[in-house]
Write an enzyme that holds these catalytic residues in place. Structure first.
Site, PDB file in Angstrom:
ATOM      1  N   LYS A   1       0.850  -1.187   0.000  1.00 13.24           N
ATOM      2  CA  LYS A   1       0.000   0.000   0.000  1.00 13.24           C
ATOM      3  C   LYS A   1       0.883   1.235   0.000  1.00 13.24           C
ATOM      4  CE  LYS A   1      -4.546   0.667   0.407  1.00 13.24           C
ATOM      5  NZ  LYS A   1      -5.649  -0.164  -0.073  1.00 13.24           N
TER       6      LYS A   1
ATOM      7  N   GLY B   1     -26.056   2.779   1.947  1.00 18.25           N
ATOM      8  CA  GLY B   1     -25.164   3.461   1.004  1.00 18.25           C
ATOM      9  C   GLY B   1     -25.427   2.992  -0.414  1.00 18.25           C
ATOM     10  N   VAL B   2     -26.097   3.849  -1.191  1.00 20.86           N
ATOM     11  CA  VAL B   2     -26.363   3.482  -2.581  1.00 20.86           C
ATOM     12  C   VAL B   2     -25.590   4.423  -3.507  1.00 20.86           C
ATOM     13  CG1 VAL B   2     -28.443   2.069  -2.528  1.00 20.86           C
ATOM     14  CG2 VAL B   2     -28.665   4.531  -2.231  1.00 20.86           C
ATOM     15  N   GLY B   3     -24.275   4.426  -3.300  1.00 17.09           N
ATOM     16  CA  GLY B   3     -23.350   5.151  -4.182  1.00 17.09           C
ATOM     17  C   GLY B   3     -23.055   4.255  -5.367  1.00 17.09           C
TER      18      GLY B   3
ATOM     19  N   VAL C   1     -21.235   1.379  -5.788  1.00 16.58           N
ATOM     20  CA  VAL C   1     -21.431  -0.069  -5.625  1.00 16.58           C
ATOM     21  C   VAL C   1     -22.870  -0.371  -5.192  1.00 16.58           C
ATOM     22  CG1 VAL C   1     -20.694  -2.140  -4.373  1.00 16.58           C
ATOM     23  CG2 VAL C   1     -18.996  -0.423  -5.032  1.00 16.58           C
TER      24      VAL C   1
ATOM     25  N   TYR D   1     -25.652   1.195  -5.551  1.00 19.15           N
ATOM     26  CA  TYR D   1     -26.671   1.377  -6.592  1.00 19.15           C
ATOM     27  C   TYR D   1     -26.685   0.179  -7.551  1.00 19.15           C
ATOM     28  CZ  TYR D   1     -28.826   2.889 -10.934  1.00 19.15           C
ATOM     29  OH  TYR D   1     -29.596   2.934 -12.064  1.00 19.15           O
TER      30      TYR D   1
HETATM   31  P1  NAD Z   1     -19.402   5.799  -3.005  1.00 22.45           P
HETATM   32  O1  NAD Z   1     -18.745   6.954  -2.346  1.00 22.45           O
HETATM   33  O2  NAD Z   1     -19.759   5.879  -4.440  1.00 22.45           O
HETATM   34  O3  NAD Z   1     -20.721   5.376  -2.208  1.00 22.45           O
HETATM   35  C1  NAD Z   1     -20.828   5.431  -0.824  1.00 22.45           C
HETATM   36  C2  NAD Z   1     -22.222   5.934  -0.520  1.00 22.45           C
HETATM   37  O4  NAD Z   1     -22.426   5.874   0.889  1.00 22.45           O
HETATM   38  C3  NAD Z   1     -22.434   7.395  -0.948  1.00 22.45           C
HETATM   39  O5  NAD Z   1     -23.607   7.470  -1.737  1.00 22.45           O
HETATM   40  C4  NAD Z   1     -22.573   8.140   0.367  1.00 22.45           C
HETATM   41  O6  NAD Z   1     -23.451   9.233   0.271  1.00 22.45           O
HETATM   42  C5  NAD Z   1     -23.139   7.044   1.248  1.00 22.45           C
HETATM   43  N1  NAD Z   1     -22.976   7.277   2.680  1.00 22.45           N
HETATM   44  C6  NAD Z   1     -21.998   7.924   3.340  1.00 22.45           C
HETATM   45  N2  NAD Z   1     -22.253   7.932   4.661  1.00 22.45           N
HETATM   46  C7  NAD Z   1     -23.395   7.240   4.842  1.00 22.45           C
HETATM   47  C8  NAD Z   1     -24.166   6.871   5.977  1.00 22.45           C
HETATM   48  N3  NAD Z   1     -23.828   7.256   7.204  1.00 22.45           N
HETATM   49  N4  NAD Z   1     -25.293   6.137   5.794  1.00 22.45           N
HETATM   50  C9  NAD Z   1     -25.684   5.768   4.540  1.00 22.45           C
HETATM   51  N5  NAD Z   1     -24.997   6.111   3.437  1.00 22.45           N
HETATM   52  C10 NAD Z   1     -23.868   6.826   3.586  1.00 22.45           C
HETATM   53  O7  NAD Z   1     -18.421   4.558  -2.721  1.00 22.45           O
HETATM   54  P2  NAD Z   1     -18.457   3.129  -3.436  1.00 22.45           P
HETATM   55  O8  NAD Z   1     -17.389   3.099  -4.466  1.00 22.45           O
HETATM   56  O9  NAD Z   1     -19.850   2.761  -3.770  1.00 22.45           O
HETATM   57  O10 NAD Z   1     -17.939   2.215  -2.229  1.00 22.45           O
HETATM   58  C11 NAD Z   1     -18.791   1.882  -1.160  1.00 22.45           C
HETATM   59  C12 NAD Z   1     -17.983   1.158  -0.100  1.00 22.45           C
HETATM   60  O11 NAD Z   1     -17.372  -0.014  -0.669  1.00 22.45           O
HETATM   61  C13 NAD Z   1     -16.811   1.976   0.467  1.00 22.45           C
HETATM   62  O12 NAD Z   1     -16.626   1.616   1.821  1.00 22.45           O
HETATM   63  C14 NAD Z   1     -15.627   1.502  -0.345  1.00 22.45           C
HETATM   64  O13 NAD Z   1     -14.405   1.657   0.365  1.00 22.45           O
HETATM   65  C15 NAD Z   1     -15.958   0.036  -0.518  1.00 22.45           C
HETATM   66  N6  NAD Z   1     -15.338  -0.566  -1.704  1.00 22.45           N
HETATM   67  C16 NAD Z   1     -15.594  -0.054  -2.942  1.00 22.45           C
HETATM   68  C17 NAD Z   1     -15.005  -0.649  -4.051  1.00 22.45           C
HETATM   69  C18 NAD Z   1     -15.274  -0.119  -5.451  1.00 22.45           C
HETATM   70  O14 NAD Z   1     -14.950  -0.827  -6.418  1.00 22.45           O
HETATM   71  N7  NAD Z   1     -15.846   1.052  -5.613  1.00 22.45           N
HETATM   72  C19 NAD Z   1     -14.166  -1.759  -3.909  1.00 22.45           C
HETATM   73  C20 NAD Z   1     -13.957  -2.286  -2.615  1.00 22.45           C
HETATM   74  C21 NAD Z   1     -14.546  -1.661  -1.524  1.00 22.45           C
END
Ligand code: NAD
Length: 346
Positions: free
Chosen positions: A84, A180-182, A184, A186
């Site tokens: 890392k 959390g519907v960001g 991933v 969504y």
């Molecule tokens: P993202 O930022 O697109 O989505 C996260 C969502 O969580 C956002 O919509 C945010 O508004 C919401 N959020 C924040 N605080 C919150 C709360 N208290 N309650 C409810 N919702 C809340 O991130 P992502 O890329 O979708 O990743 C989501 C999680 O998965 C993160 O922890 C990330 O580290 C992990 N992750 C992602 C990936 C990837 O490929 N994107 C890979 C491995 C792990």
């Protein structure tokens, strides 16, 4: 956190490895690359770029995260070790191009033992910049969105858990809650909806939840109460440490599978979930789709091979669930054991 004077002792206890430091006077780059293990191949791990109160905290973050990558790569059967990078973010970067060029040169100096990728604070934009100066980089704009593969892996994890715990081959008619519907969350909601599940979602961003309500008929609840909703599966896809002594006693789902990193606040929370009979899919196994994609794209694997590897999350989790049930150990402990076995024997 151990005393800062004990960094080497702490690193030795964690099984390191190497710790590399770079100071680039011209650009004011202060970077650390921690290499935990190289047994399976070059270390692959993200580059975190954020403010730290002090250098000790940055080093400990690099050590902790690099070790996690060794386990994640091993359990995902990837040809990578764990590493890392942490860059201490300054208040202002004078010349971003030169700054990341200096970081890329630092990577080159390591001769290919570390491959960098996006992590919190860095995006495809920084990776594209870095790729102009080093070939030891993935997660560039060329490789596509990792969230697609992460969401698919989590879906396969949910399917494995549903089969193991509920004896069902389908998600049809099941109730799934997603925190959390960001990116991933969504995509996961979309797939679960298409497979016939009903959804309850929460997010601090109202637009994100509204989109799920409109497109998938999802019910919306407050971020404070999502874990208390009675459902078949709870999918944490937002924050770390969501599974802690306060929340676990209120969880109303027999299954937890999500993408968020470091879902357990402490190792003992994994034991508590196990004692309560809640089937927890260890986060670094369930959310490995993104790193599997990064590795596959780095080596130029076909889409078919990549998808097969992501699908493998189903079997890996099934093995973990079965072993946990036989040995009466938590799934989180079993995942670590299995990763160590793969590291030693494969
Ligand atoms: P993202 O930022 O697109 O989505 C996260 C969502 O969580 C956002 O919509 C945010 O508004 C919401 N959020 C924040 N605080 C919150 C709360 N208290 N309650 C409810 N919702 C809340 O991130 P992502 O890329 O979708 O990743 C989501 C999680 O998965 C993160 O922890 C990330 O580290 C992990 N992750 C992602 C990936 C990837 O490929 N994107 C890979 C491995 C792990």
């Amino acid at each position: 956190m151990p005393h800062r004077r004990d960094i080497f002792k702490h690193a030795e206890k964690l099984g390191f490895g190497e710790l590399h430091f770079k100071i680039d006077h011209e650009t004011q780059l202060f970077a650390i690359i921690a290499i935990h293990n190289l047994k399976r191949g070059p270390a692959l791990g993200g580059c975190r770029w954020r403010h730290y109160d002090n250098t000790g905290d940055a080093i400990y973050d690099a050590l902790r995260l690099a070790r996690g990558m060794t386990f994640k790569s091993a359990i995902s059967h990837l040809p990578h070790g764990g590493g890392k990078a942490v860059i201490i973010r300054p208040a202002k970067v004078r010349n971003k191009e030169r700054y990341f060029e200096a970081y890329a040169k630092f990577i080159n100096e390591l001769g290919g033992i570390y491959i960098t990728a996006a992590d919190s604070g860095t995006t495809v934009e920084e990776m594209d910049l870095i790729s102009k100066y080093t070939k030891f980089v993935t997660s560039t704009s060329k490789i596509g969105n990792p969230a697609i593969y992460t969401a698919h892996g989590v879906l396969r994890g949910i399917e494995a858990a549903v089969k193991f715990k509920l004896g069902k081959d389908s998600l049809k008619g099941l109730h799934i809650t997603i925190q959390g519907v960001g990116q991933v969350g969504y995509l996961l909601a979309k797939s679960c909806h298409e497979l016939g599940a009903t959804l309850t979602v929460s997010d601090v961003n109202d637009e994100s939840t509204l989109r799920c309500a409109q497109e998938f008929g999802a019910e919306i609840v407050s971020p404070k109460t999502i874990h208390t909703v009675k459902a078949d599966v709870f999918a944490p896809c937002a924050l770390g440490a969501i599974l802690n002594h306060q929340t676990i006693s209120k969880i109303q789902s027999p299954i937890i599978v999500g993408s968020a990193n470091n879902q357990l606040a402490a190792n003992s929370d994994g034991h508590l979930l196990h004692r309560l009979g809640i089937l927890y899919a260890p986060d670094y196994v369930a959310n490995a789709g993104g790193v599997i994609q990064a590795s596959a794209k780095y080596y130029g694997d076909s889409e078919e091979k990549l998808l097969k590897k992501v699908d493998g999350i189903y079997d890996t989790l099934t093995t973990i669930f079965e072993r946990s049930s036989k040995t009466h150990k938590s799934t989180s402990d079993i995942a670590d054991e299995l990763a160590m076995e793969i590291l030693e024997n494969e």
